[in-house]
Write an enzyme that holds these catalytic residues in place. Structure first.
Site, PDB file in Angstrom:
ATOM      1  N   ASN A   9      33.751  33.550  43.890  1.00 58.38           N
ATOM      2  CA  ASN A   9      34.908  34.374  44.260  1.00 58.38           C
ATOM      3  C   ASN A   9      34.392  35.731  44.727  1.00 58.38           C
ATOM      4  O   ASN A   9      33.974  36.550  43.914  1.00 58.38           O
ATOM      5  CB  ASN A   9      35.824  34.527  43.033  1.00 58.38           C
ATOM      6  CG  ASN A   9      36.947  35.520  43.271  1.00 58.38           C
ATOM      7  OD1 ASN A   9      37.235  35.890  44.421  1.00 58.38           O
ATOM      8  ND2 ASN A   9      37.591  35.948  42.195  1.00 58.38           N
ATOM      9  N   TRP A  10      34.437  35.938  46.039  1.00 57.90           N
ATOM     10  CA  TRP A  10      33.864  37.183  46.600  1.00 57.90           C
ATOM     11  C   TRP A  10      34.809  38.368  46.444  1.00 57.90           C
ATOM     12  O   TRP A  10      34.468  39.486  46.828  1.00 57.90           O
ATOM     13  CB  TRP A  10      33.519  36.972  48.079  1.00 57.90           C
ATOM     14  CG  TRP A  10      32.417  35.987  48.334  1.00 57.90           C
ATOM     15  CD1 TRP A  10      31.799  35.155  47.429  1.00 57.90           C
ATOM     16  CD2 TRP A  10      31.777  35.715  49.603  1.00 57.90           C
ATOM     17  NE1 TRP A  10      30.841  34.396  48.047  1.00 57.90           N
ATOM     18  CE2 TRP A  10      30.796  34.719  49.388  1.00 57.90           C
ATOM     19  CE3 TRP A  10      31.943  36.218  50.899  1.00 57.90           C
ATOM     20  CZ2 TRP A  10      29.988  34.220  50.409  1.00 57.90           C
ATOM     21  CZ3 TRP A  10      31.138  35.714  51.923  1.00 57.90           C
ATOM     22  CH2 TRP A  10      30.174  34.735  51.671  1.00 57.90           C
ATOM     23  N   LYS A  11      36.006  38.131  45.942  1.00 56.52           N
ATOM     24  CA  LYS A  11      37.001  39.202  45.745  1.00 56.52           C
ATOM     25  C   LYS A  11      37.168  40.025  47.031  1.00 56.52           C
ATOM     26  O   LYS A  11      37.045  39.490  48.127  1.00 56.52           O
ATOM     27  CB  LYS A  11      36.614  40.079  44.557  1.00 56.52           C
ATOM     28  CG  LYS A  11      36.271  39.266  43.313  1.00 56.52           C
ATOM     29  CD  LYS A  11      36.292  40.087  42.071  1.00 56.52           C
ATOM     30  CE  LYS A  11      35.764  39.269  40.910  1.00 56.52           C
ATOM     31  NZ  LYS A  11      36.212  39.721  39.629  1.00 56.52           N
ATOM     32  N   HIS A  95      44.511  33.943  39.666  1.00 54.08           N
ATOM     33  CA  HIS A  95      43.408  34.723  39.103  1.00 54.08           C
ATOM     34  C   HIS A  95      43.979  35.879  38.285  1.00 54.08           C
ATOM     35  O   HIS A  95      45.019  36.437  38.627  1.00 54.08           O
ATOM     36  CB  HIS A  95      42.524  35.261  40.242  1.00 54.08           C
ATOM     37  CG  HIS A  95      41.247  35.852  39.754  1.00 54.08           C
ATOM     38  ND1 HIS A  95      41.172  37.132  39.245  1.00 54.08           N
ATOM     39  CD2 HIS A  95      39.989  35.347  39.679  1.00 54.08           C
ATOM     40  CE1 HIS A  95      39.917  37.375  38.885  1.00 54.08           C
ATOM     41  NE2 HIS A  95      39.178  36.307  39.144  1.00 54.08           N
ATOM     42  N   GLU A  97      43.244  38.890  38.081  1.00 56.25           N
ATOM     43  CA  GLU A  97      43.473  40.142  38.828  1.00 56.25           C
ATOM     44  C   GLU A  97      44.788  40.076  39.593  1.00 56.25           C
ATOM     45  O   GLU A  97      45.468  41.095  39.762  1.00 56.25           O
ATOM     46  CB  GLU A  97      42.277  40.426  39.759  1.00 56.25           C
ATOM     47  CG  GLU A  97      41.055  40.868  38.957  1.00 56.25           C
ATOM     48  CD  GLU A  97      39.715  40.557  39.596  1.00 56.25           C
ATOM     49  OE1 GLU A  97      39.665  40.226  40.794  1.00 56.25           O
ATOM     50  OE2 GLU A  97      38.696  40.637  38.874  1.00 56.25           O
ATOM     51  N   GLU A 164      39.203  31.508  32.393  1.00 54.39           N
ATOM     52  CA  GLU A 164      38.569  32.813  32.571  1.00 54.39           C
ATOM     53  C   GLU A 164      39.153  33.814  31.575  1.00 54.39           C
ATOM     54  O   GLU A 164      40.212  34.408  31.835  1.00 54.39           O
ATOM     55  CB  GLU A 164      38.826  33.333  33.989  1.00 54.39           C
ATOM     56  CG  GLU A 164      38.260  32.453  35.077  1.00 54.39           C
ATOM     57  CD  GLU A 164      37.923  33.261  36.319  1.00 54.39           C
ATOM     58  OE1 GLU A 164      36.761  33.215  36.740  1.00 54.39           O
ATOM     59  OE2 GLU A 164      38.803  33.962  36.846  1.00 54.39           O
ATOM     60  N   GLY A 170      33.989  40.482  34.908  1.00 59.53           N
ATOM     61  CA  GLY A 170      33.415  41.710  35.444  1.00 59.53           C
ATOM     62  C   GLY A 170      32.962  42.693  34.380  1.00 59.53           C
ATOM     63  O   GLY A 170      32.669  43.848  34.669  1.00 59.53           O
ATOM     64  N   SER A 209      31.659  36.737  33.805  1.00 66.64           N
ATOM     65  CA  SER A 209      30.290  37.231  33.651  1.00 66.64           C
ATOM     66  C   SER A 209      29.244  36.111  33.585  1.00 66.64           C
ATOM     67  O   SER A 209      28.270  36.202  32.837  1.00 66.64           O
ATOM     68  CB  SER A 209      30.186  38.155  32.428  1.00 66.64           C
ATOM     69  OG  SER A 209      31.014  39.301  32.617  1.00 66.64           O
ATOM     70  N   GLY A 230      32.216  35.543  39.889  1.00 66.09           N
ATOM     71  CA  GLY A 230      32.622  36.705  40.667  1.00 66.09           C
ATOM     72  C   GLY A 230      31.410  37.503  41.116  1.00 66.09           C
ATOM     73  O   GLY A 230      30.753  37.170  42.107  1.00 66.09           O
ATOM     74  N   GLY A 231      31.092  38.563  40.377  1.00 70.46           N
ATOM     75  CA  GLY A 231      30.038  39.501  40.784  1.00 70.46           C
ATOM     76  C   GLY A 231      28.736  38.837  41.205  1.00 70.46           C
ATOM     77  O   GLY A 231      28.152  39.200  42.238  1.00 70.46           O
TER      78      GLY A 231
HETATM   79  C1  PEP Z   1      36.006  36.145  38.664  1.00 70.86           C
HETATM   80  O1  PEP Z   1      36.301  37.037  39.434  1.00 70.86           O
HETATM   81  O2  PEP Z   1      36.621  35.080  38.712  1.00 70.86           O
HETATM   82  C2  PEP Z   1      34.916  36.368  37.719  1.00 70.86           C
HETATM   83  C3  PEP Z   1      34.690  35.451  36.818  1.00 70.86           C
HETATM   84  O3  PEP Z   1      34.210  37.533  37.846  1.00 70.86           O
HETATM   85  P1  PEP Z   1      32.790  37.870  37.155  1.00 70.86           P
HETATM   86  O4  PEP Z   1      31.906  36.674  37.340  1.00 70.86           O
HETATM   87  O5  PEP Z   1      32.295  39.076  37.876  1.00 70.86           O
HETATM   88  O6  PEP Z   1      33.071  38.146  35.707  1.00 70.86           O
END
Ligand code: PEP
Length: 250
Positions: A9-11, A95, A97, A164, A170, A209, A230-231
């Protein structure tokens, strides 16, 4: 046996040149792996660019959201048909967010899931509890509510669930493999109850994470079938290492 599935997920990161660089590097590094499914989910503006870069590889394309309507006067929205048009096969829905900052609810998640499936996309539905919810012992109640509300009237073919925990996204604070497995087992039980034997093919990803050094410990858990990243999906090396680390399973 479910095939592992990792999605990045590049957000709201990556202009088109940045997306080209990232997708090209990933195509070279992990674009031919057969034992795992991998999807890249860039922002809308880079979808077509990434689609062109990964054409001919085994990498797949996903979006991060979609509209629940097919078309019409809905300024700012993007439909399932439009996502298919630029090469998407997957779409992330609900998600945390989007739930936290954009008013997404179990009801809107449900409408979007229906739009995705009827439009020909495979949805990745996100569920997860906040830190206060975990600390008050209501994690499984929250997950049950999200599954009940989000999946009302939804067929299970092609569905992926991403667990999640909001406190792990994050933050660098990953759930322990045992914490994640407990919730995944609960989700698996819910799916079995709702869908019967057909639920056996539904993959449940963990997200929050995920990094190259913790993915293997998560993936050996019996009910963890992959990761939503994500990150760490924004760097060629870390995402490639996560994908490779996920193939060493059970
Ligand atoms: C996400 O955005 O779905 C996510 C899991 O982010 P991260 O891996 O940065 O915690």
């Amino acid at each position: 046996m479910r095939k592992p599935f990792i999605a990045g997920n590049w957000k709201m990161y990556c202009t088109k040149p940045e997306a080209t660089k990232l997708a090209s590097g990933l195509a070279a590094s992990i674009g031919s792996l057969e034992e795992i499914d991998v999807a890249l989910c860039p922002p809308y503006t880079a979808l077509e660019t990434v689609h062109n870069v990964i054409a001919g590889t085994r990498l797949r394309l996903g979006a991060q959201d979609l509209a629940w309507e097919k078309e019409g006067a809905f300024t700012g929205e993007v439909s399932a048909l439009m996502l298919i048009d630029v090469g998407c096969e997957f779409v992330i829905i609900g998600h945390s967010e989007r739930r936290q900052f954009f008013g997404e609810t179990d009801q809107s998640v449900n409408r979007k899931l229906k739009a995705a499936i009827s439009g020909g996309l495979d949805p990745i539905m996100c569920v997860g509890e906040t830190l206060p919810e975990r600390e008050s012992g209501s994690t499984l109640d929250v997950i049950r509510r999200q599954l009940d509300g989000g999946l009302t009237g939804i067929a299970c073919e092609k569905l992926t669930i991403a667990y999640e925990p909001v406190w792990a996204i994050g933050t660098g604070r990953v759930a322990t493999p045992e914490q994640a497995q407990d919730v995944h087992a609960f989700i698996r039980g819910w799916l079995n109850h709702a869908y019967g034997p057909a639920a056996g093919g539904i993959r449940i990803q963990y997200g929050g994470s995920v990094k190259p050094d913790n993915v293997a410990g998560l993936m050996v858990q019996p009910d963890i079938d992959g990761a939503l990243v994500g990150g760490a999906s924004l760097k060629i090396e870390s995402f490639s290492d996560i994908v490779r680390g996920s193939t060493k399973r059970k």
